[in-house]
Design an enzyme around this catalytic site. Structure first.
Site: not given
Ligand code: GLP
Length: 267
Positions: A67, A137, A139, A144
């Site tokens: 993304d 959440n 995702h 989402e």
């Molecule tokens: C963002 C990314 C996700 C990732 C999530 C968790 O929202 N778009 O791909 O899995 O963060 O991030 P973290 O590893 O910082 O908890």
């Protein structure tokens, strides 16, 4: 779904890194699906060390990130392109022309980015190994809760929870994007292998829903229950909500002894 519970976040990164290295050893031109977020940082550090001291090369590899924020230029340090360069690409031998993110130029129509990205992935022969984290959440990428389980790369509006979770990474007056372009759930499901990393207690609830809950668009990661080759690497804290824990540990032991006798899956 293979659930592997490891002692620490460090072991999660090392185990994921060894799987990436093993793939590149037998398939140097592999197509990697990459992710951002703080969980992946330890993995990138591990892979950089393997590149510097372990003979690992990314020279022939291609990558597609899950993304990218919409409305944040690549040069902005908050962009996922900047994250990937800073944390990973600048320190290894990958050809940056072969690294892709679903980014959208200022004058480009964001709705056209998704289908083009899908085409690029197809042209590269599809993703061999997709790495990812999980949002609090549930995702994956920026799919989402309520995302279509058949979705493809497209624009998504971030939830308030995601904005809050990621808000810690933005300064008080800094622009925080509310939109992103993300691979869809069907795009992720097309990857030949999926490796999801989760560490820390803040992920325990989402992990339990993903692994043991019903498959539901309200927990997008739960769709991985339908993936043929999904491996979930967890530390103790992220695994704390699982009720079937003994079985996962037992299975892991059996898999390790099979590996010792017959070698890794890449032979
Ligand atoms: C963002 C990314 C996700 C990732 C999530 C968790 O929202 N778009 O791909 O899995 O963060 O991030 P973290 O590893 O910082 O908890």
């Amino acid at each position: 779904m293979e659930v592997v519970i490891l002692k620490s976040a460090k072991s999660v990164a090392a185990t994921a890194g060894d799987l990436v290295a093993e793939l590149l050893r037998v398939q140097p031109a592999a197509v990697l699906g990459l992710a951002t977020g703080s969980t992946q940082l330890a993995l990138y550090r591990y892979l950089v060390q393997q590149y510097l001291h372990g003979g690992l090369s990314f020279k022939q590899a291609t990558s597609f990130n899950l993304d990218e924020y919409l409305g944040v230029a690549a040069e902005n340090p908050q962009s996922y392109r900047a994250y990937m360069d800073r944390e990973f690409f600048d320190h290894i031998d990958i050809d940056k022309h072969n690294t892709h993110l679903p980014d959208c130029g200022e004058t480009e129509n964001p709705r056209l980015v998704g289908p083009l990205y899908e085409q690029k992935i197809r042209d590269a022969g599809g993703i061999d190994l997709q790495l990812m984290g999980i949002g609090g959440n549930g995702h994956i990428g920026f799919n989402e809760p309520s995302s279509s389980l058949r979705s493809r790369t497209r624009v998504k509006t971030l939830t308030k929870q995601t904005l809050e979770d990621n808000g810690r990474l933005f300064k008080k007056d800094e622009f925080q994007p509310k939109l992103a372009i993300t691979m869809g759930i069907a795009t992720i499901m097309d990857a030949r292998r999926v490796l999801l990393l989760a560490t820390g207690q803040s992920k325990a609830e989402a992990v339990a829903k993903m692994v043991e809950g019903p498959i539901s668009a309200m927990c997008p990661a739960s769709v991985l229950q339908m993936h043929e080759r999904a491996t979930i690497l967890l530390d103790e804290d992220a695994a704390a909500g699982l009720s079937n824990r003994d079985y996962y540990d037992w299975t892991h032991l059996q898999n390790e002894s099979l590996k010792a006798r017959f070698g890794g899956e890449h032979g």
